[in-house]
Design an enzyme around this catalytic site. Structure first.
Site, PDB file in Angstrom:
ATOM      1  N   LYS A  19      -0.970   4.612   4.649  1.00 37.40           N
ATOM      2  CA  LYS A  19      -2.178   3.928   4.985  1.00 37.40           C
ATOM      3  C   LYS A  19      -1.483   3.741   6.200  1.00 37.40           C
ATOM      4  O   LYS A  19      -0.235   3.350   6.877  1.00 37.40           O
ATOM      5  CB  LYS A  19      -1.844   2.235   4.699  1.00 37.40           C
ATOM      6  CG  LYS A  19      -2.649   1.858   4.724  1.00 37.40           C
ATOM      7  CD  LYS A  19      -2.872   0.576   4.492  1.00 37.40           C
ATOM      8  CE  LYS A  19      -4.757  -0.551   4.205  1.00 37.40           C
ATOM      9  NZ  LYS A  19      -5.662  -0.053   5.095  1.00 37.40           N
ATOM     10  N   HIS A  63       1.170  -1.201  -0.192  1.00 37.68           N
ATOM     11  CA  HIS A  63      -0.168  -0.260  -0.070  1.00 37.68           C
ATOM     12  C   HIS A  63       1.036   1.204   0.081  1.00 37.68           C
ATOM     13  O   HIS A  63       1.607   1.089   0.232  1.00 37.68           O
ATOM     14  CB  HIS A  63      -1.268  -0.148   1.374  1.00 37.68           C
ATOM     15  CG  HIS A  63      -1.881  -1.053   0.992  1.00 37.68           C
ATOM     16  ND1 HIS A  63      -2.124  -2.307   1.674  1.00 37.68           N
ATOM     17  CD2 HIS A  63      -3.554  -0.788   0.533  1.00 37.68           C
ATOM     18  CE1 HIS A  63      -3.184  -2.772   1.303  1.00 37.68           C
ATOM     19  NE2 HIS A  63      -3.587  -1.958   0.456  1.00 37.68           N
TER      20      HIS A  63
HETATM   21  N1  LIG Z   1     -12.705  -0.466   2.296  1.00 36.37           N
HETATM   22  C1  LIG Z   1     -11.959   0.496   0.885  1.00 36.37           C
HETATM   23  O1  LIG Z   1     -12.095   0.329  -0.456  1.00 36.37           O
HETATM   24  C2  LIG Z   1     -10.719   1.059   1.318  1.00 36.37           C
HETATM   25  C3  LIG Z   1     -10.362   1.487  -0.265  1.00 36.37           C
HETATM   26  C4  LIG Z   1      -9.678   2.681   0.197  1.00 36.37           C
HETATM   27  C5  LIG Z   1      -9.100   2.663   1.574  1.00 36.37           C
HETATM   28  N2  LIG Z   1      -9.441   2.629   2.468  1.00 36.37           N
HETATM   29  C6  LIG Z   1      -9.545   3.864   4.228  1.00 36.37           C
HETATM   30  O2  LIG Z   1     -10.197   4.320   3.983  1.00 36.37           O
HETATM   31  C7  LIG Z   1      -9.733   5.711   5.627  1.00 36.37           C
HETATM   32  C8  LIG Z   1      -9.640   6.810   4.187  1.00 36.37           C
HETATM   33  O3  LIG Z   1      -7.996   7.057   3.633  1.00 36.37           O
HETATM   34  P1  LIG Z   1      -7.581   7.462   2.566  1.00 36.37           P
HETATM   35  O4  LIG Z   1      -6.958   7.212   1.747  1.00 36.37           O
HETATM   36  O5  LIG Z   1      -9.069   8.486   1.983  1.00 36.37           O
HETATM   37  O6  LIG Z   1      -7.007   8.385   3.861  1.00 36.37           O
HETATM   38  P2  LIG Z   1      -7.246   9.685   4.009  1.00 36.37           P
HETATM   39  O7  LIG Z   1      -6.517  10.642   2.489  1.00 36.37           O
HETATM   40  O8  LIG Z   1      -5.358  10.181   5.004  1.00 36.37           O
HETATM   41  O9  LIG Z   1      -7.931  10.362   4.023  1.00 36.37           O
HETATM   42  C9  LIG Z   1      -8.745  10.383   5.746  1.00 36.37           C
HETATM   43  C10 LIG Z   1      -9.835  11.930   6.101  1.00 36.37           C
HETATM   44  O10 LIG Z   1     -10.572  11.365   6.979  1.00 36.37           O
HETATM   45  C11 LIG Z   1     -10.696  12.645   8.108  1.00 36.37           C
HETATM   46  N3  LIG Z   1      -9.758  11.988   8.979  1.00 36.37           N
HETATM   47  C12 LIG Z   1      -8.663  11.961   9.219  1.00 36.37           C
HETATM   48  N4  LIG Z   1      -8.711  11.915  11.330  1.00 36.37           N
HETATM   49  C13 LIG Z   1      -9.623  12.621  11.060  1.00 36.37           C
HETATM   50  C14 LIG Z   1      -9.861  13.425  12.860  1.00 36.37           C
HETATM   51  N5  LIG Z   1      -8.903  13.169  13.465  1.00 36.37           N
HETATM   52  N6  LIG Z   1     -10.851  13.382  12.962  1.00 36.37           N
HETATM   53  C15 LIG Z   1     -12.030  13.999  11.560  1.00 36.37           C
HETATM   54  N7  LIG Z   1     -11.734  13.264  10.217  1.00 36.37           N
HETATM   55  C16 LIG Z   1      -9.940  13.358   9.969  1.00 36.37           C
HETATM   56  C17 LIG Z   1      -9.580  13.268   6.953  1.00 36.37           C
HETATM   57  O11 LIG Z   1     -10.043  14.220   6.438  1.00 36.37           O
HETATM   58  P3  LIG Z   1     -11.295  15.927   6.300  1.00 36.37           P
HETATM   59  O12 LIG Z   1      -9.714  16.350   6.893  1.00 36.37           O
HETATM   60  O13 LIG Z   1     -12.135  16.456   5.047  1.00 36.37           O
HETATM   61  O14 LIG Z   1     -12.578  14.980   7.730  1.00 36.37           O
HETATM   62  C18 LIG Z   1      -8.943  12.855   6.057  1.00 36.37           C
HETATM   63  O15 LIG Z   1      -8.690  13.610   4.656  1.00 36.37           O
HETATM   64  C19 LIG Z   1      -8.681   4.756   5.561  1.00 36.37           C
HETATM   65  O16 LIG Z   1      -9.038   4.120   6.767  1.00 36.37           O
HETATM   66  C20 LIG Z   1      -8.338   3.893   4.251  1.00 36.37           C
HETATM   67  O17 LIG Z   1      -7.176   2.182   5.120  1.00 36.37           O
HETATM   68  C21 LIG Z   1     -10.491   1.984   2.463  1.00 36.37           C
END
Ligand SMILES: NC(=O)c1ccc[n+]([C@@H]2O[C@H](COP(=O)([O-])OP(=O)(O)OC[C@H]3O[C@@H](n4cnc5c(N)ncnc54)[C@H](OP(=O)(O)O)[C@@H]3O)[C@@H](O)[C@H]2O)c1
Length: 312
Positions: free
Chosen positions: A182, A178
């Site tokens: 992550k 990944h």
């Molecule tokens: N299920 C699937 O198919 C799949 C696929 C890919 C990724 N994922 C998972 O999806 C999640 C997000 O991945 P990503 O790559 O989008 O991560 P990312 O780019 O870090 O985005 C996560 C977002 O969550 C919000 N966030 C994080 N910490 C926070 C906090 N303490 N309080 C409030 N909001 C918070 C923030 O958005 P804001 O600043 O806009 O609030 C942040 O930009 C991860 O757990 C990843 O492993 C799942």
């Protein structure tokens, strides 16, 4: 997880109103675009910590500006919020879609369910205790919750292939790769694959052992790698033992989400590999969940189960 009785499954006359959280994140931005492009869905609200202020809070420059996103959403008539409770109070969404972090997602999902809103979440790193609590809340509220660690249809097929192949092999190992931001390791997908394979290889799969709980790094730190000061033991160098299936986690920039499952028996190996080369690969599964979860009661944690429920 159950489908609601036929009386509750009549198609909704209006476009499903979707509220999304974590919208300035990598997945959140994909969700915003996918929901806005779907003719039967309406993005009624978007929640981001970064909304309502000028700062980017350390956002990765590659994913763009949250203030530009907020301006764009507002001009398209989407309500923007920095606080989920406020959004739930002001809007009457049909579904909440959450891609945030293991620290905040449990609170977000409990809040939405308690407000009567079914949830779809792809946030990974939620442990069994958290999932059990969300299952209880969803069942108590008579609502659906789809909390699925991999929304890719290709990854779903990989799991089906893994289940088919496993009985014919003696051993298996998983390499999951990944991007370096992550937070959890191993990936939820790798843990689920390991469980499936271990069961089919004829191994015991008791309740989730400590070693199989995903390890989540605190804050915005990328998960640490153990520094080797003395010669490592053989076991330390052989990955994480998940029900007897070694899982190896690679974290490098440039990667998205990749899983390789290698089976072995005497004189032969079989490799099943899936690559998500773009986060758009997760969106068909997310939209399927959005359209299906209002018809469900309880928790579903696999895309395969969701696909079967959607067909039912
Ligand atoms: N299920 C699937 O198919 C799949 C696929 C890919 C990724 N994922 C998972 O999806 C999640 C997000 O991945 P990503 O790559 O989008 O991560 P990312 O780019 O870090 O985005 C996560 C977002 O969550 C919000 N966030 C994080 N910490 C926070 C906090 N303490 N309080 C409030 N909001 C918070 C923030 O958005 P804001 O600043 O806009 O609030 C942040 O930009 C991860 O757990 C990843 O492993 C799942």
């Amino acid at each position: 997880m159950t489908s609601k009785p036929p009386g509750n499954t009549a198609p909704l006359a209006h476009r499903l109103r979707v509220l999304a959280t974590g919208v300035s994140g990598r997945m959140g931005r994909q969700v915003v675009a996918a929901v806005r492009a779907a003719p039967d869905l309406e993005l009624c609200g978007a929640v981001s910590r970064s909304f309502g202020g000028p700062t980017e809070r350390g956002r990765d420059a590659s994913v763009g500006s949250a203030s530009a996103l907020e301006a764009e959403l507002r001009s398209a008539g989407v309500r923007t919020f920095s606080d989920l409770a406020e959004a739930l109070g002001d809007l009457d969404p049909d579904v909440l879609v959450d891609f945030t972090s293991a620290e905040v997602a449990p609170g977000y999902l409990h809040s939405a369910l308690s407000a009567g809103v079914p949830v779809v979440s792809g946030t990974t790193g939620l442990d069994e205790t958290v999932l059990a609590g969300l299952r209880e809340t969803a069942e108590r509220m008579g609502l659906g919750a789809a909390i699925i660690p991999n929304f890719s249809l290709g990854a779903m097929v990989m799991a089906i292939l893994a289940r088919t192949a496993a009985p014919y092999f003696k051993a298996a190992e998983i390499v999951e790769l990944h991007h370096d931001r992550k937070k959890d390791a191993p990936s939820g997908t790798a843990l689920a694959l390991a469980r499936t394979v271990a069961a089919s290889l004829g191994k015991q799969t008791p309740n989730e052992p400590e070693s199989a709980a995903p390890l989540v790094a605190a804050g915005d730190e990328r998960p640490p790698v153990r520094e080797v000061k003395t010669a490592p033991t053989h076991a330390e160098a052989r990955g994480l033992d998940v029900h007897g299936v070694p899982v190896h986690s690679v974290r490098l920039s440039g990667l998205v989400a990749h899983h390789e499952l290698i089976f072995a028996s005497d004189g032969e190996t079989l490799t099943v590999r899936h690559d998500s080369v773009s986060r758009s690969s997760f969106m068909p599964g997310v939209l399927l969940a959005v359209r299906t979860v209002p018809r469900l009661t309880g928790l579903v944690t696999s895309l395969e189960e969701l696909v079967n429920l959607a067909r039912a």
